[in-house]
Design a protein around this motif. Structure first.
Motif, PDB file in Angstrom:
ATOM      1  N   VAL A   1     -27.999  22.669  -8.867  1.00 43.61           N
ATOM      2  CA  VAL A   1     -28.803  22.646  -7.669  1.00 43.61           C
ATOM      3  C   VAL A   1     -28.381  23.557  -7.094  1.00 43.61           C
ATOM      4  O   VAL A   1     -27.290  23.864  -7.083  1.00 43.61           O
ATOM      5  CB  VAL A   1     -28.881  21.609  -6.899  1.00 43.61           C
ATOM      6  N   PRO A   2     -28.979  24.283  -5.874  1.00 40.93           N
ATOM      7  CA  PRO A   2     -28.782  25.457  -5.114  1.00 40.93           C
ATOM      8  C   PRO A   2     -27.123  24.586  -5.009  1.00 40.93           C
ATOM      9  O   PRO A   2     -26.304  26.220  -4.578  1.00 40.93           O
ATOM     10  CB  PRO A   2     -29.368  24.921  -3.243  1.00 40.93           C
ATOM     11  N   LEU A   3     -26.960  23.910  -4.246  1.00 41.95           N
ATOM     12  CA  LEU A   3     -25.295  23.641  -3.783  1.00 41.95           C
ATOM     13  C   LEU A   3     -24.516  23.650  -5.034  1.00 41.95           C
ATOM     14  O   LEU A   3     -23.553  24.048  -4.810  1.00 41.95           O
ATOM     15  CB  LEU A   3     -25.054  22.237  -3.896  1.00 41.95           C
ATOM     16  N   ALA A   4     -25.016  24.034  -6.554  1.00 39.84           N
ATOM     17  CA  ALA A   4     -23.671  24.625  -7.171  1.00 39.84           C
ATOM     18  C   ALA A   4     -23.371  25.839  -7.044  1.00 39.84           C
ATOM     19  O   ALA A   4     -22.257  26.387  -7.878  1.00 39.84           O
ATOM     20  CB  ALA A   4     -24.987  23.784  -8.441  1.00 39.84           C
ATOM     21  N   PHE A   5     -23.905  26.676  -6.169  1.00 44.94           N
ATOM     22  CA  PHE A   5     -23.408  28.449  -6.121  1.00 44.94           C
ATOM     23  C   PHE A   5     -22.024  28.186  -4.566  1.00 44.94           C
ATOM     24  O   PHE A   5     -21.583  29.041  -4.719  1.00 44.94           O
ATOM     25  CB  PHE A   5     -24.724  29.254  -4.944  1.00 44.94           C
ATOM     26  N   ALA A   6     -22.254  26.806  -4.418  1.00 45.61           N
ATOM     27  CA  ALA A   6     -21.535  27.013  -2.561  1.00 45.61           C
ATOM     28  C   ALA A   6     -20.006  27.380  -2.766  1.00 45.61           C
ATOM     29  O   ALA A   6     -19.903  28.476  -1.635  1.00 45.61           O
ATOM     30  CB  ALA A   6     -21.328  25.787  -2.603  1.00 45.61           C
ATOM     31  N   LEU A   7     -19.352  27.205  -4.218  1.00 45.18           N
ATOM     32  CA  LEU A   7     -18.212  27.648  -4.030  1.00 45.18           C
ATOM     33  C   LEU A   7     -17.971  28.849  -3.874  1.00 45.18           C
ATOM     34  O   LEU A   7     -16.983  30.342  -3.090  1.00 45.18           O
ATOM     35  CB  LEU A   7     -17.147  27.195  -4.824  1.00 45.18           C
ATOM     36  N   ALA A   8     -18.510  30.230  -5.146  1.00 43.67           N
ATOM     37  CA  ALA A   8     -19.066  31.109  -5.394  1.00 43.67           C
ATOM     38  C   ALA A   8     -19.797  31.684  -3.986  1.00 43.67           C
ATOM     39  O   ALA A   8     -19.415  33.416  -4.120  1.00 43.67           O
ATOM     40  CB  ALA A   8     -19.523  31.695  -6.584  1.00 43.67           C
ATOM     41  N   ALA A   9     -20.772  31.477  -4.148  1.00 38.85           N
ATOM     42  CA  ALA A   9     -21.445  31.900  -2.977  1.00 38.85           C
ATOM     43  C   ALA A   9     -20.613  33.119  -1.877  1.00 38.85           C
ATOM     44  O   ALA A   9     -20.990  33.846  -1.028  1.00 38.85           O
ATOM     45  CB  ALA A   9     -22.506  31.261  -1.877  1.00 38.85           C
ATOM     46  N   CYS A  10     -19.224  32.559  -1.141  1.00 36.90           N
ATOM     47  CA  CYS A  10     -18.783  32.773  -0.278  1.00 36.90           C
ATOM     48  C   CYS A  10     -17.440  32.979  -0.968  1.00 36.90           C
ATOM     49  O   CYS A  10     -16.168  33.158   0.349  1.00 36.90           O
ATOM     50  CB  CYS A  10     -18.823  32.818   0.944  1.00 36.90           C
ATOM     51  N   ALA A  11     -16.535  32.398  -1.641  1.00 33.47           N
ATOM     52  CA  ALA A  11     -15.848  33.021  -2.521  1.00 33.47           C
ATOM     53  C   ALA A  11     -15.547  33.569  -3.440  1.00 33.47           C
ATOM     54  O   ALA A  11     -16.107  33.251  -4.307  1.00 33.47           O
ATOM     55  CB  ALA A  11     -14.933  31.278  -2.468  1.00 33.47           C
ATOM     56  N   THR A  12     -15.026  34.839  -2.870  1.00 34.38           N
ATOM     57  CA  THR A  12     -15.291  35.810  -4.252  1.00 34.38           C
ATOM     58  C   THR A  12     -14.151  36.007  -5.858  1.00 34.38           C
ATOM     59  O   THR A  12     -14.375  35.845  -6.301  1.00 34.38           O
ATOM     60  CB  THR A  12     -14.608  37.317  -3.252  1.00 34.38           C
ATOM     61  N   GLY A  13     -13.691  35.003  -5.020  1.00 26.65           N
ATOM     62  CA  GLY A  13     -12.588  34.996  -5.946  1.00 26.65           C
ATOM     63  C   GLY A  13     -13.781  34.022  -7.412  1.00 26.65           C
ATOM     64  O   GLY A  13     -12.307  33.910  -8.320  1.00 26.65           O
ATOM     65  N   ALA A  14     -14.485  33.255  -7.073  1.00 21.74           N
ATOM     66  CA  ALA A  14     -15.310  32.564  -7.567  1.00 21.74           C
ATOM     67  C   ALA A  14     -16.090  32.583  -8.604  1.00 21.74           C
ATOM     68  O   ALA A  14     -17.472  33.387  -8.054  1.00 21.74           O
ATOM     69  CB  ALA A  14     -15.256  30.897  -7.065  1.00 21.74           C
ATOM     70  N   THR A  15     -15.963  32.208  -9.664  1.00 19.21           N
ATOM     71  CA  THR A  15     -16.805  32.999 -10.886  1.00 19.21           C
ATOM     72  C   THR A  15     -17.748  31.825 -11.453  1.00 19.21           C
ATOM     73  O   THR A  15     -17.393  31.257 -12.226  1.00 19.21           O
ATOM     74  CB  THR A  15     -15.803  34.064 -11.832  1.00 19.21           C
ATOM     75  N   ALA A  16     -19.256  32.289 -11.304  1.00 21.32           N
ATOM     76  CA  ALA A  16     -20.290  31.495 -12.001  1.00 21.32           C
ATOM     77  C   ALA A  16     -20.249  31.909 -13.460  1.00 21.32           C
ATOM     78  O   ALA A  16     -20.200  33.282 -13.475  1.00 21.32           O
ATOM     79  CB  ALA A  16     -21.791  31.714 -11.267  1.00 21.32           C
ATOM     80  N   PRO A  17     -20.124  31.170 -14.632  1.00 18.65           N
ATOM     81  CA  PRO A  17     -20.798  31.330 -15.693  1.00 18.65           C
ATOM     82  C   PRO A  17     -22.077  32.691 -16.378  1.00 18.65           C
ATOM     83  O   PRO A  17     -22.462  32.364 -14.766  1.00 18.65           O
ATOM     84  CB  PRO A  17     -21.395  30.085 -16.375  1.00 18.65           C
TER      85      PRO A  17
ATOM     86  N   VAL B   1     -25.780  27.314 -20.938  1.00 19.67           N
ATOM     87  CA  VAL B   1     -25.753  28.683 -19.754  1.00 19.67           C
ATOM     88  C   VAL B   1     -27.672  28.682 -19.620  1.00 19.67           C
ATOM     89  O   VAL B   1     -27.623  29.326 -20.617  1.00 19.67           O
ATOM     90  CB  VAL B   1     -24.919  30.145 -19.275  1.00 19.67           C
ATOM     91  N   ARG B   2     -27.927  28.094 -19.010  1.00 17.47           N
ATOM     92  CA  ARG B   2     -30.139  28.272 -18.817  1.00 17.47           C
ATOM     93  C   ARG B   2     -29.936  29.582 -18.895  1.00 17.47           C
ATOM     94  O   ARG B   2     -30.169  31.200 -18.584  1.00 17.47           O
ATOM     95  CB  ARG B   2     -30.122  27.993 -17.915  1.00 17.47           C
ATOM     96  N   PRO B   3     -30.599  30.644 -20.138  1.00 16.00           N
ATOM     97  CA  PRO B   3     -31.232  32.081 -20.633  1.00 16.00           C
ATOM     98  C   PRO B   3     -32.197  32.206 -18.781  1.00 16.00           C
ATOM     99  O   PRO B   3     -32.626  31.374 -17.723  1.00 16.00           O
ATOM    100  CB  PRO B   3     -32.254  31.849 -21.376  1.00 16.00           C
ATOM    101  N   TRP B   4     -32.439  33.293 -18.899  1.00 14.12           N
ATOM    102  CA  TRP B   4     -33.287  33.731 -17.414  1.00 14.12           C
ATOM    103  C   TRP B   4     -34.240  33.161 -17.577  1.00 14.12           C
ATOM    104  O   TRP B   4     -34.907  32.307 -15.945  1.00 14.12           O
ATOM    105  CB  TRP B   4     -33.448  35.224 -17.176  1.00 14.12           C
TER     106      TRP B   4
END
Length: 373
Positions: free
Chosen positions: A8-24, A118-121
């Motif tokens: 869900v959108p909230l799964a982006f929350a940390l990386a959204a504004c923490a540049t050290g956080a990396t999504a898959p 990790v879902r494809p595009w």
């Protein structure tokens, strides 16, 4: 942090504004058995462009706070000392708040569970590029056009990109998180050793933020399970460093005060290198004899002639820029190739997933009435 960016959108929350956080990274689920993938040269190699200058890394907490071999009471004492010395916060106030912080196993479960995949595009894109999200963005823009356009005029960040960030992060402010920020950061600072330096650093920044913005109640703030808060899901360090008072009322309220939210998201883009009027991406063609090419990062350091020599060039009519990175994604009709320019890289500073950035771009284009290339 590696969060399951497929949810869900909230799964982006940390990386959204923490540049050290990396999504898959959005690697292909079934890459074609064609030529071997060539490794991109290092950014310092001859012929590459300079990287876009970035703000300094956010400070992390010292080992005395984060080493799991140290008993918890000692680590908490070290945290109080660190926060008081680093940010001038009253140590008794820190202790009083920590005494009311609660460990939440659900937070550890949420951040530790491996992504199912990790879902494809082709599967990821519809999460954000759908009729409801686009219609919601157009309505949100229409309702807030004056304030948004004012920010665009002053910063050069198009209003539709600000709206798209809010749409992807919190569904236009509807889903901002139900965890106490204090509990989230406390739990991750002291029970998540892998990322404890970062999260303990953010916990310290939370106390510093409350000192600077006394209208924020540390005991009441709600956000994501990673500690991000507000319509734009800012981590405490991002809040402190880049939040803006958008209407001159003397405070920065990113929870639901739209003038501040809009100004702050735009400022986040600006400080990370947004170029007014610059292109974001271009669809690319791949030459018949081109080898697979996987750049080492998302920095737009590859001159277009260099990419063309490798067999990758913008499609006719697509925008161009001096340098780009290459994206290879699994779309509905097969492989898609994209050139990500400097402004694309800036969006990835909000969340390091290139699929996230491309979804934001396409949603912004749809909100702005430019279609979704």
């Amino acid at each position: 942090m590696r969060l399951p960016v497929i949810l869900v959108p909230l799964a982006f929350a940390l990386a959204a504004c923490a540049t050290g956080a990396t999504a898959p990274p959005p690697t292909a689920a079934n890459p074609p058995p064609s030529p071997a993938v060539s490794t991109a040269p290092a950014a310092s190699a001859e012929g590459l462009l300079p990287k876009i200058p970035q703000p300094p890394e956010r400070p992390v907490a010292p080992p005395s706070v984060t080493d799991p071999a140290i008993p918890l009471p000692q680590r908490i004492d070290a945290f109080v000392d660190y926060t008081a010395q680093a940010y001038g916060v009253d140590p008794q106030a820190i202790r009083a708040a920590l005494a009311q912080a609660e460990y939440k196993q659900s937070i550890i479960d949420a951040i530790s569970r491996p992504a199912e995949k990790v879902r494809p595009w082709r599967d990821y894109r519809p999460i954000f590029m759908n009729d409801a999200r686009i219609a919601g963005g157009k309505a949100f823009y229409a309702d807030n056009r004056v304030a948004l356009d004012r920010i665009t005029a002053s910063t050069g960040v198009p209003a539709q990109y600000i709206v798209a960030i809010i749409g992807v992060e919190t569904s236009y402010g509807k889903i901002t998180g139900n965890y106490r920020v204090l509990d989230a950061l406390y739990t991750l600072a002291f029970w998540h050793p892998k990322r404890a330096p970062f999260f303990a650093g953010e916990l310290a920044q939370l106390f510093a933020l409350a000192k600077e913005e006394p209208q924020l109640d540390v005991l009441a703030l709600k956000g994501s399970y990673a500690g991000a808060m507000g319509m734009g899901q800012f981590m405490p360090s991002s809040y402190r460093n880049w939040a803006k008072d958008g209407d001159g009322d003397g405070r920065r309220d990113l929870l639901d005060h739209k003038p501040d939210v809009f100004a702050s998201i735009a400022n986040y883009f600006v400080v990370h290198g947004w170029q007014r009027g610059g292109p974001v991406v271009a669809r690319a063609t791949r030459g018949a004899q081109a080898a697979d090419f996987a750049p080492e990062g998302l920095d737009p350091v590859y001159p277009l002639p260099m990419l063309a020599a490798r067999g990758y060039a913008p499609q006719p009519g697509e925008p161009t820029a001096e340098g780009a990175t290459l994206l290879s994604l699994d779309g509905e009709a097969g492989k898609e190739y994209w050139l990500g320019y400097g402004n694309f890289y800036v969006i990835t500073r909000y969340n390091h997933s290139p699929m996230y950035a491309l979804a934001v771009h396409q949603l912004a284009q749809a909100i702005g009435g430019n279609g979704a290339p």
